[in-house]
Design a protein around this motif. Structure first.
Motif, PDB file in Angstrom:
ATOM      1  N   GLU A 177       0.897  -1.205   0.001  1.00 29.48           N
ATOM      2  CA  GLU A 177       0.050  -0.136  -0.099  1.00 29.48           C
ATOM      3  C   GLU A 177       0.753   1.086  -0.074  1.00 29.48           C
ATOM      4  O   GLU A 177       1.855   1.432   0.668  1.00 29.48           O
ATOM      5  CB  GLU A 177      -0.690   0.146   1.253  1.00 29.48           C
ATOM      6  N   ILE A 178       0.442   2.298  -0.754  1.00 34.47           N
ATOM      7  CA  ILE A 178       0.990   3.516  -0.734  1.00 34.47           C
ATOM      8  C   ILE A 178       0.121   4.484  -0.732  1.00 34.47           C
ATOM      9  O   ILE A 178      -0.632   4.956  -1.683  1.00 34.47           O
ATOM     10  CB  ILE A 178       1.747   3.816  -2.007  1.00 34.47           C
ATOM     11  N   LEU A 179      -0.249   5.057   0.541  1.00 32.87           N
ATOM     12  CA  LEU A 179      -1.494   5.960   0.781  1.00 32.87           C
ATOM     13  C   LEU A 179      -0.988   7.339   0.504  1.00 32.87           C
ATOM     14  O   LEU A 179      -0.010   7.706   1.416  1.00 32.87           O
ATOM     15  CB  LEU A 179      -2.269   5.750   2.040  1.00 32.87           C
ATOM     16  N   TYR A 180      -1.465   7.938  -0.042  1.00 34.01           N
ATOM     17  CA  TYR A 180      -1.324   9.470  -0.112  1.00 34.01           C
ATOM     18  C   TYR A 180      -2.566  10.317   0.190  1.00 34.01           C
ATOM     19  O   TYR A 180      -3.296  10.330  -0.622  1.00 34.01           O
ATOM     20  CB  TYR A 180      -0.578   9.776  -1.825  1.00 34.01           C
TER      21      TYR A 180
ATOM     22  N   ASP B  78      -4.843   5.286  -2.194  1.00 26.24           N
ATOM     23  CA  ASP B  78      -4.067   4.486  -2.652  1.00 26.24           C
ATOM     24  C   ASP B  78      -3.458   4.842  -3.943  1.00 26.24           C
ATOM     25  O   ASP B  78      -4.315   4.641  -5.060  1.00 26.24           O
ATOM     26  CB  ASP B  78      -4.435   2.923  -2.467  1.00 26.24           C
TER      27      ASP B  78
ATOM     28  N   SER C  34      -0.827   3.180  -5.288  1.00 24.23           N
ATOM     29  CA  SER C  34      -0.017   2.200  -5.760  1.00 24.23           C
ATOM     30  C   SER C  34      -0.195   1.565  -7.211  1.00 24.23           C
ATOM     31  O   SER C  34       0.645   1.010  -7.834  1.00 24.23           O
ATOM     32  CB  SER C  34       0.179   1.086  -4.869  1.00 24.23           C
TER      33      SER C  34
END
Ligand SMILES: Nc1ncnc2c1ncn2[C@@H]1O[C@H](COP(=O)(O)OP(=O)(O)OP(=O)(O)O)[C@@H](O)[C@H]1O
Ligand SMILES: [Mg+2]
Length: 237
Positions: free
Chosen positions: A56-59, A63, A65
């Protein structure tokens, strides 16, 4: 604002990051330190959408990603790549204006205002406005790469080894600018092999080895940690 959980990145069959978790807070400067081949660039390239990965890449809660690089840039995540990669055949000014490309429809006056802000931060760029980028010194090229990123109005700025190959005085100048950018409210994820410098300017740091986070914490604490001192602060290149 950036929350990474269990990030695994692959180059074909080779796994380069083995489950990384990392956070960057609002307005925070976070350093990522590690030796050659540790996975620092791979981590930045994973965030900017250039590497195959899971996790997961939460900004800001979203997400990103699975997002494509172009959309990630439009969302304000802007990377200054290792080795600068300015456009050699374009002038300083043209290189800077290229940085506004995600902002189609921007008024000329806005672009001029952004340009003014960048050259105030890097006066040397103003002196060389019409010079072709290939003919700039290494330090000037780094300033240009950074200026180009700022023209994209970053909401998160990712810097990959901004001090690489530069003389101490230029490194100092560069880091003054990096601190100023952060002080004006832009969060920064800073990749650096110069651990001492990185720990001085950042609030929090992560140490990455072999694709894994080995240590993390407030930079002041890490700077006094015996393991860090021994492995990373003995000498800087
Ligand atoms: N395009 C690629 N294809 C295959 N393997 C790669 C690729 N890019 C990087 N790697 C491998 O991934 C690992 C991490 O590399 P990465 O470039 O992220 O390290 P780094 O920490 O940025 O190192 P440096 O300080 O030298 O820039 C290394 O083992 C490297 O060989
Ligand atoms: Mg690298």
């Amino acid at each position: 604002m950036l929350k990474i959980r269990n990030l695994v990145a692959n180059y074909g069959h080779i796994e380069a990051l083995h489950g990384i978790s990392l956070d960057v807070g609002n307005k925070e400067m976070v350093a990522l330190i590690g030796s050659n081949g540790a996975g620092k660039t791979t981590l930045l390239n994973s965030i900017s959408g250039h590497v195959t990965k899971t996790g997961e890449i939460l900004y800001n809660g979203v997400d990103i990603s699975k997002m494509r690089p172009g959309r990630i840039v439009k969302n304000g995540i802007i990377q200054v790549p290792e080795g600068r990669h300015v456009f050699p055949g374009l002038t300083v000014m043209q290189n800077l204006v290229v940085g506004t490309i995600a902002w189609r429809g921007l008024r000329k006056a806005d672009i001029e205002e952004d340009l003014e802000r960048v050259v105030t931060l890097f006066p040397r760029l103003k002196e060389r406005y019409k010079q072709l980028a290939w003919s700039l010194s290494g330090g000037e090229q780094q300033m240009l790469a950074m200026g180009r990123a700022l023209m994209g109005r970053p909401k998160l700025l990712m810097l990959d080894e901004p001090s690489m190959g530069l003389a101490p005085k230029v490194v100092e100048e560069m880091f003054e600018a990096i601190v100023a950018i952060n002080n004006s409210g832009t969060p920064i994820l800073l990749v650096e092999q110069n651990a001492q410098l990185a720990l001085e300017v950042s609030a929090k740091a992560y140490i990455i080895e072999g694709g894994k986070i080995k240590l993390s914490g407030p930079s002041k604490e890490l700077a006094n940690d015996e393991r860090v001192k021994e492995a990373y602060l003995g000498k800087t290149r």
